[in-house]
Design an enzyme around this catalytic site. Structure first.
Site, short mmCIF file in Angstrom:
data_model
loop_
_atom_site.label_atom_id
_atom_site.label_comp_id
_atom_site.label_asym_id
_atom_site.label_seq_id
_atom_site.Cartn_x
_atom_site.Cartn_y
_atom_site.Cartn_z
N HIS A 20 -7.87 0.55 -3.97
CA HIS A 20 -8.62 1.40 -3.05
C HIS A 20 -9.07 2.63 -3.84
O HIS A 20 -8.22 3.39 -4.33
CB HIS A 20 -7.76 1.86 -1.88
CG HIS A 20 -7.41 0.78 -0.90
ND1 HIS A 20 -6.65 1.02 0.22
CD2 HIS A 20 -7.74 -0.53 -0.87
CE1 HIS A 20 -6.50 -0.11 0.90
NE2 HIS A 20 -7.16 -1.06 0.25
N CYS A 41 -3.88 2.83 -4.34
CA CYS A 41 -4.79 3.64 -3.52
C CYS A 41 -4.86 5.05 -4.07
O CYS A 41 -3.92 5.85 -3.90
CB CYS A 41 -4.31 3.65 -2.07
SG CYS A 41 -5.37 4.65 -0.99
N TYR A 73 -14.62 4.81 8.08
CA TYR A 73 -15.36 3.64 7.62
C TYR A 73 -16.85 3.67 7.97
O TYR A 73 -17.39 2.73 8.53
CB TYR A 73 -14.70 2.37 8.17
CG TYR A 73 -13.37 2.13 7.54
CD1 TYR A 73 -13.28 1.46 6.32
CD2 TYR A 73 -12.20 2.60 8.11
CE1 TYR A 73 -12.05 1.26 5.70
CE2 TYR A 73 -10.97 2.40 7.50
CZ TYR A 73 -10.90 1.73 6.31
OH TYR A 73 -9.69 1.56 5.70
N HIS A 97 0.84 -1.20 0.00
CA HIS A 97 0.00 0.00 0.00
C HIS A 97 0.87 1.24 0.00
O HIS A 97 1.96 1.26 0.57
CB HIS A 97 -0.90 0.00 1.24
CG HIS A 97 -1.95 1.06 1.24
ND1 HIS A 97 -1.68 2.38 1.55
CD2 HIS A 97 -3.27 1.01 0.99
CE1 HIS A 97 -2.78 3.08 1.49
NE2 HIS A 97 -3.77 2.28 1.13
N ASP A 120 -12.90 3.03 -0.57
CA ASP A 120 -12.03 3.29 0.57
C ASP A 120 -12.47 4.56 1.29
O ASP A 120 -12.55 5.62 0.67
CB ASP A 120 -10.59 3.41 0.07
CG ASP A 120 -9.59 3.50 1.20
OD1 ASP A 120 -9.89 3.04 2.31
OD2 ASP A 120 -8.50 4.04 0.96
N HIS A 121 -12.70 4.44 2.55
CA HIS A 121 -13.19 5.55 3.38
C HIS A 121 -14.54 6.04 2.82
O HIS A 121 -15.11 5.46 1.91
CB HIS A 121 -12.18 6.68 3.47
CG HIS A 121 -10.93 6.28 4.20
ND1 HIS A 121 -9.91 7.15 4.48
CD2 HIS A 121 -10.53 5.08 4.71
CE1 HIS A 121 -8.93 6.52 5.12
NE2 HIS A 121 -9.30 5.26 5.26
#
Length: 402
Positions: A306, A279, A376, A241, A359-360
């Site tokens: 992501h 990401c 999250y 990542h 993601d998020h």
């Protein structure tokens, strides 16, 4: 064939049960054995129990996020041989249970950083903010890391001093606790609740005092040379990542922030098993990163995606935004990923599957009455999932990939 829809799930204590994920159209679950300390072996029986629990709800365990890399591996401590052998054994056990994708990171001490976990977006929702001068105020005036001021230019130091001066003791404590503990505790953070957590954190930072970027790159290269062969034997793809944010903080080196960084990483052991978690949220916060160019150059090594968006603010600051609104050209990125997946299918690659997760997410609606880890929320991520899935279906249809 669309990208695989996945969702990060934090185990039985997650406020979103597996049955909800199935209702939402999730195909693969992204999770980990969160209760096992970093550096210890993941036993087959525990892996199998989580895998089977997910399968009983009609999904599969798509990606491990994360199999944490112990600090002793990153610093190449005297305990390195034991730690790396345990990592190899965990990979073997995961492969034996049919889990074929493992996300990890090589960020020292601090996994990610935000200064405000409840940043209003102007429409009643909340996201997360990283304000660089506020982080400097934490570093110089609250944490009081040795020589911290030397890492910031005079203008940032002046802003940091003013920010710290205006903060109450309670506000300073909240900022420190959020950065050191709250954002890290659910991802094998180096420091937990209780005790003098600031002192513990400073001690962790001090272990990297003489480890710069080149030394950390050497440690990552040694780690990859030691574990990628085990991953290949187990049928597992590793995917590193990006740093979050992708620039140095707290005097710590960053080595997974740019295209050159990732090309260097993949060259350390030339194998599809030495791959990347792409990401968009992390990488987009560095203005000199061209995400479409990065996705094209790294496509064959991307094993996990992501997807999230950010809005750039002055002075290295940024806030997280809705998935389709911000600095990321999500249409271009998804198009590149769909083309890569189609090419893999055509080539007969066993790892043609490309899982993504929203993601998020922005806290909206009933997220304010639900318990969730920072970043999250249920409804904010579900909104992002629907937007991204609709976008990829449209791109695939318009380009003839379906």
């Amino acid at each position: 064939m669309a990208l695989e829809k996945t969702w990060r799930w934090f185990g039985k204590g997650d406020s979103v049960p597996l049955a909800y994920l199935r209702q939402m159209g999730i195909e693969g679950v992204v999770t980990a054995l969160h209760h096992i300390p970093a550096g210890e072996v993941w036993p087959v029986e525990e892996i199998r129990a989580v895998r089977d629990g997910i399968a009983s709800c009609g999904m599969h365990w798509s990606v491990v996020e994360s199999l944490p890399v112990a600090e002793g591996i990153k610093t190449h401590s005297a305990d390195y041989p034991r730690l790396v052998e345990n990592y190899r054994r965990s990979l073997h056990n995961l492969g034996a249970c049919g889990i074929d994708t493992v996300c990890y990171n090589f960020m020292p001490v601090l996994d990610w950083a935000r200064t405000d976990l409840h940043h209003p977006n102007g429409r009643g929702g909340e996201s997360m903010l990283f304000d660089y001068p506020t982080f400097a105020a934490f570093d110089i005036h609250i944490l009081r890391r040795r020589d911290a001021a030397d890492d910031y230019d005079p203008a940032v130091r002046r802003k940091a001093q003013e920010i710290a001066r205006r903060m109450t003791v309670a506000q300073q404590e909240e900022l420190a606790h959020n950065i050191i503990v709250v954002t890290q505790a659910f991802i094998h953070g180096s420091v937990g609740e209780g005790g003098d957590y600031r002192r513990q954190f400073l001690n962790c930072l001090d272990t990297y005092r003489h480890i710069g970027p080149e030394v950390l790159r050497e440690h990552l290269a040694r780690f990859l040379q030691d574990v990628v062969p085990a991953a290949e034997e187990a049928g597992v793809n590793l995917c590193i990542h990006a740093d979050d944010p992708p620039f140095p903080l707290l005097g710590l080196p960053r080595i997974a922030s740019t295209l050159d960084d990732f090309l260097h990483i993949t060259a350390q052991y030339d194998s599809p098993a030495n791959g990347i978690t792409f990401c968009t949220g992390s990488l987009s916060t560095r203005p000199d990163n061209d995400l479409a160019a990065m996705a094209l150059a790294l496509a064959s090594r991307i094993h996990f995606v992501h997807l999230r968006n950010t809005i750039a603010l002055p002075c290295r600051s940024f806030c997280e935004s809705d998935h389709l609104t911000g600095s990321v050209d999500m249409v271009a990125i998804i198009g590149i990923l769909l083309e890569e997946q189609a090419a893999r299918i055509h080539a007969g690659r066993r790892d043609a599957r490309m899982p993504f997760r929203p993601d998020h997410g922005v806290r909206i609606l009933d997220d304010f009455s639900r318990t969730a880890n920072p970043g999250y929320p249920l409804y904010g991520r579900l909104k992002g999932l629907a937007e991204i899935d609709g976008m990829q279906q449209a791109i695939a249809r318009m380009t003839g990939m379906v």
